[in-house]
Every structure is written in C-alpha cells, then in structure tokens.
Design an enzyme around this catalytic site. Sequence first.
Site, short mmCIF file in Angstrom:
data_model
loop_
_atom_site.label_atom_id
_atom_site.label_comp_id
_atom_site.label_asym_id
_atom_site.label_seq_id
_atom_site.Cartn_x
_atom_site.Cartn_y
_atom_site.Cartn_z
N ASN A 9 39.68 19.93 49.90
CA ASN A 9 39.27 20.14 51.29
C ASN A 9 39.16 18.78 51.98
O ASN A 9 38.21 18.04 51.74
CB ASN A 9 37.92 20.88 51.30
CG ASN A 9 37.34 21.04 52.69
OD1 ASN A 9 37.99 20.73 53.69
ND2 ASN A 9 36.11 21.54 52.76
N LYS A 11 38.61 18.12 55.02
CA LYS A 11 37.68 18.15 56.17
C LYS A 11 38.34 17.46 57.38
O LYS A 11 39.55 17.56 57.55
CB LYS A 11 36.34 17.54 55.78
CG LYS A 11 35.79 18.22 54.51
CD LYS A 11 34.37 17.95 54.22
CE LYS A 11 33.97 18.71 52.96
NZ LYS A 11 32.60 18.51 52.58
N HIS A 96 32.81 27.98 54.99
CA HIS A 96 32.30 26.73 54.41
C HIS A 96 30.90 26.46 54.97
O HIS A 96 30.62 26.74 56.13
CB HIS A 96 33.24 25.57 54.74
CG HIS A 96 32.89 24.33 53.98
ND1 HIS A 96 31.87 23.50 54.36
CD2 HIS A 96 33.39 23.82 52.83
CE1 HIS A 96 31.77 22.51 53.48
NE2 HIS A 96 32.69 22.69 52.54
N GLY A 175 28.76 16.66 49.24
CA GLY A 175 28.78 15.33 49.85
C GLY A 175 27.58 14.47 49.51
O GLY A 175 27.38 13.43 50.14
P1 PGA Z 1 32.30 17.24 48.23
O1 PGA Z 1 32.65 18.46 49.19
O2 PGA Z 1 33.23 17.33 47.02
O3 PGA Z 1 32.56 16.01 49.03
O4 PGA Z 1 30.87 17.38 47.82
C1 PGA Z 1 32.93 19.75 48.69
C2 PGA Z 1 33.20 20.70 49.82
O5 PGA Z 1 32.57 20.59 50.87
O6 PGA Z 1 34.04 21.60 49.68
#
Ligand code: PGA
Length: 252
Positions: A9, A11, A96, A175
């Site tokens: 993802n 983002k 999400h 995150g």
């Molecule tokens: P992350 O995000 O691996 O940066 O924790 C995962 C997600 O939001 O799908």
Amino acid sequence: MRKSFVAGNWKMHGTQQSASALLSNIITDSASLKDACEIAVFPPFVHLPLCQTQLSQTRIRYGAQTLSEHPDGAYTGEISASMLRDLGCRYVIIGHSERRQYLNETNALIAKKCISAVNAGLVPILCIGETLHERENALMLSVVQEQLEVVAILKDNCTAFHEIVIAYEPVWAIGTGLSASPEQAQQVHAFIRSSLMEIDSVLSEQTRIVYGGSVKPNNAKALFEMEDIDGALVGGASLDAKNFITIAKACE
Ligand code: PGA
C-alpha cells in the site's frame, strides 16, 4: 491451499518518475520470487496507468486504495469500480483505517463499496482492526466482529462474494514500527477465520487473511509462520523494492 499474498500500500506517495522507478525495481527484484507468493501493489490512483503499462506482462497484480460506492454519475472527484477494471486493476483496498479515521468511512459505506467492487469484478481487500483504546478495553474481538458484518452484507447482495481478502490491521500497529507479535496477530486471525465460518464455510477455508501494521523484512517470517496468517499488507516498507520483495520471500 490458500496462496500467500503480499500487497504494498503506497498510500499518498510518489511522483510519476519515482513510482515508475519503484515499479521497475519491483519487477527486477521479483524475478527470483517463487510462484508460491502472489504480490500486488496499490499506488495512488494517478499512477495506476503506469502499472497498466509496466506490469501487464508480469505476474505482479495491482489495484487502488479505495473506490466510490457508486457505479457512475455526478460524484465529483470520485473513481468507480468499472474505471479501475478498465485500468486493469484486480484488487481494491476498502475500509483502510486511515479512511475510517480521517474520512469517516463507516461499516455501512464500506459494505456498499465492497458490493460495488465485487459487482464490477474487483476483489476487495477489506481492512479491519481495533484501536489501542479498544484493545485496552477488551473490545478488540467485538470491534473486529462488527467490522466483519460487511462480509455478511456482501454475501446477501452478491453471488460472487467468495473472492475477498481480509487484512487485519490493528490501528496501533500501522506506521508506528510497533507490529503486533505473531501470537497477538494469530489470535485475531483465528478469530476472524472462525467468524467467517459462521457466515460461509467455503469462504472461511478459502479467504486469505493477511496481517498489516509495521511489517518489515525482520519481522515478516515469524508472522507468516502462524497458521492463519496468509500474507501481509505492507505500508512503509513497500516503498522500497528490496524490502518489499524480501517480505514476499519470507512468505514463500
Ligand atoms: P505500515 O502500514 O506497514 O506502514 O504500518 C500498513 C498499512 O497501513 O496498510
């Protein structure tokens, strides 16, 4: 046998140039990946045409990070399921936690989006997971159960409801660098699988339940060793081709 699935993802990151370079690096690095693991990337909408150009001759799938619940019409700024199909998308991430949190997406809206996706031939990746407050107040399983009602609604509305992916993403792990432990994740994954059993036994057996929340090359293998963890939805670490493919290799 459920085929493992590792999804990236992206983002809201990347220019055309950086997105194209990332795709090229993923193509190169994935050459050594065995067929046992399916990989997919989820760039921002505007970079999906790059996926169509660069990934069409590869085994790498792609999809969008959300979609409109409407099939078409006067909905300024929205993108429909059929537009995503037209761009060659196979998957779409729905619900999400960032969208639940910042854009007030509710389970009712998420169910509508899942129905639109399935009706257009897209496979929804339904994201569910509890906040830290909910976990600390022993609400974790009830929140997850409530979010899974979307699947029951999908079953009631679509004959082709069998192909979905569930992403369990505890909000406190996204995150933050603070992944759920393999045991913590497995507990919820097993609960999700048993809840799916109450909706539909074939669905429960077939559905890939992937974990998301600070998955990195150094913690992926231990997570994937758990019985009900079928892969990962990777955020930050998917913006680096080497890290992303290393995580996919841990899944083989
Ligand atoms: P992350 O995000 O691996 O940066 O924790 C995962 C997600 O939001 O799908």
